[in-house]
Design a protein around this motif. Sequence first.
Motif, PDB file in Angstrom:
ATOM      1  N   GLU A 286       0.844  -1.182   0.000  1.00  0.00           N
ATOM      2  CA  GLU A 286       0.000   0.000   0.000  1.00  0.00           C
ATOM      3  C   GLU A 286       0.882   1.234   0.000  1.00  0.00           C
ATOM      4  OE1 GLU A 286      -1.974  -1.777   3.370  1.00  0.00           O
ATOM      5  OE2 GLU A 286      -3.865  -1.159   2.486  1.00  0.00           O
TER       6      GLU A 286
ATOM      7  N   PRO B 164      -4.215  -5.117  -2.781  1.00  0.00           N
ATOM      8  CA  PRO B 164      -3.258  -4.520  -3.740  1.00  0.00           C
ATOM      9  C   PRO B 164      -3.072  -5.374  -4.991  1.00  0.00           C
ATOM     10  CG  PRO B 164      -2.411  -4.364  -1.505  1.00  0.00           C
ATOM     11  CD  PRO B 164      -3.630  -5.217  -1.435  1.00  0.00           C
TER      12      PRO B 164
ATOM     13  N   ARG C 121      -0.971   3.459  -9.214  1.00  0.00           N
ATOM     14  CA  ARG C 121      -1.080   2.975  -7.836  1.00  0.00           C
ATOM     15  C   ARG C 121      -0.273   3.791  -6.845  1.00  0.00           C
ATOM     16  NH1 ARG C 121      -0.267  -1.945  -5.340  1.00  0.00           N
ATOM     17  NH2 ARG C 121      -1.549  -0.857  -3.839  1.00  0.00           N
TER      18      ARG C 121
END
Lengths: 254, 191
Positions: free
Chosen positions: A11, B91, B114
Motif C-alpha cells: 500500500e 493490492p 497505484r
Amino acid sequence: MTTRVQLEFFEGPLDLLLHLIKKNEVSITDIPIATITEQYLATLELMQSLNLDLAGEFLVMAATLIHIKSRMLLPAGDDEPDEDEGPDPRDELIRRLLEYQRFKEAADQLEQREILTRDVFVRSAAPVEETPATGFREVSVFELLTALRRVLDRLPKDNVHEITLEKITVREKMTLLLDTLRSKGKVLFEALFSEVKSRMEVVVTFLAMLELVKGCAIRIFQEEAAGPIVIEAAVGIDDALIAVENSEEEQHGT
Amino acid sequence: MEREDLKSIVESLLFVADGPVTLQRLEEVLEGASKEDIRSVLDELQRELDTQRRGVRLVEVAGGFQLRTAKVNADLVKKFLGGRPARMSRPTLETLAIIAYRQPITKAEIEAIRGVDVDGVISTLLERGLIRAVARKDVPGRPFLYGTTPEFLQLFNLKDLSHLPTLKQMEEITLPEVPGDEVSLENTEES
C-alpha cells in the motif's frame, strides 16, 4: 530496541490519502489540504517510530502535499478576491486520487464475481493451496496504525515507565500472543494491549504482531470497514510457536 | 444426429474437458452437427441445469463453455476438496484491475496509477498465470507491456474482456489494442 520489521508495503501514499479522506469523511474533489497533510505526516512519523520500512514514494508525497499546501496559502495578488490565478494546486493530486479510486472500485466489482476455486469449481483441479504472500489481506496497514494510535493515546501521559528496566523482547511478546491465540482462537486487537503499561511495551507488542503476520502464523481482519479488528490463528501457528521457542532457547542457552 | 443425442454428447464432452471448450472445437468433433444446433443445445442444457437447480451449471467463459459447480454449494465443495485457496490481497486485485482495463500496460504506468512499487505484485500475478508480458514498449528501456491471460477470464468468470464491468464514470470501455509503436516478442519471452 533495534528490531526492525521489514514489511513489504503493497500500500502506498495514495492508499494512505484515500484512507485519510475516508476517515475524515471529506470528498476527494475538495480535500482540506492542511488537515490531510497534518494527518499524513503524523502517520509517517508513527511508521518511522515503529522502524517500518518507508518506501520513497511516501516521502515524495509528503513533499508534494507540503508544496500544495504552501501554494494554497499564497495570498491572492492585488486584492483580487478569489480571482482564478490559475489551476487549483490540488488538481493533479485529485486527478490521481480519482483515477486510482476508479480502479479500487473496479477491483471491488471483480471481487464480487463468481470466482473460480472460491465460489465455483471445475472437475479437473482441486483448489491450489498456496502460501499467502503476506498476512495483511483484509485489513489495511493504515487501519492498523489508526488503531495503534488509539491505544497509544489511551496510555497515561507520565513517562516514568520509559525508564523501566524490564527487558521485554519482541520474541517474548510473540510467544505470549501465540499462546493466547492457541487457547482462544481469536482476540480483538485492543485486547492485546489491555495489560500493557508503557509506550515501549505497546510498540513491542505491535511489532510482535507484525512479525507473526509476516510469518503467516496469524491473520488480521475486520468484519466490516472501520469495525473492530480481530486477530486470528492461521495455518502456520504451530510451526511458528516451535520456531519462536527454539530461538528463545538458543538465546538463553537452556 | 438426434437433438437429445446431441445434447447428451455435448454434456459428456464438457464433463471430460480440461478447461472451457470452444464452439469450434465441438463442431470439429461432432461432425454432422451445425454450429447453430450445437449452440442451441448448449443454451437448452444451460437453461435446464439452472431451472432444475442442479449442482453443476453451464457457463460461458473465456471464449468457451464449461461446467462449473453451483455457487450455492461452495462451502461444502471446499470442505470436500480440502485446502484453503489463497485469497487475493487488495493490492494484487487492484493491480490486476489496472492491467485488465488498461492493457497492454507497462510496470511504470501501473505504478503511476497505484503510487507505489508493483514488482512483488507483478511477480505474483505472473506466477499465477493471470497476466503475461505481451510485447515490449518501443521507448527507452524497452519495458515489458503486460496484459491478462485466458486464466484471468476463467478466474473471474468472464466471457471475454469486453465483458469487464464498465469502469465508473468512464466514457468508453477500454479494449486491448495494439498500439502502433509496439514490438512483438520474438526471442524475449519471459520464462
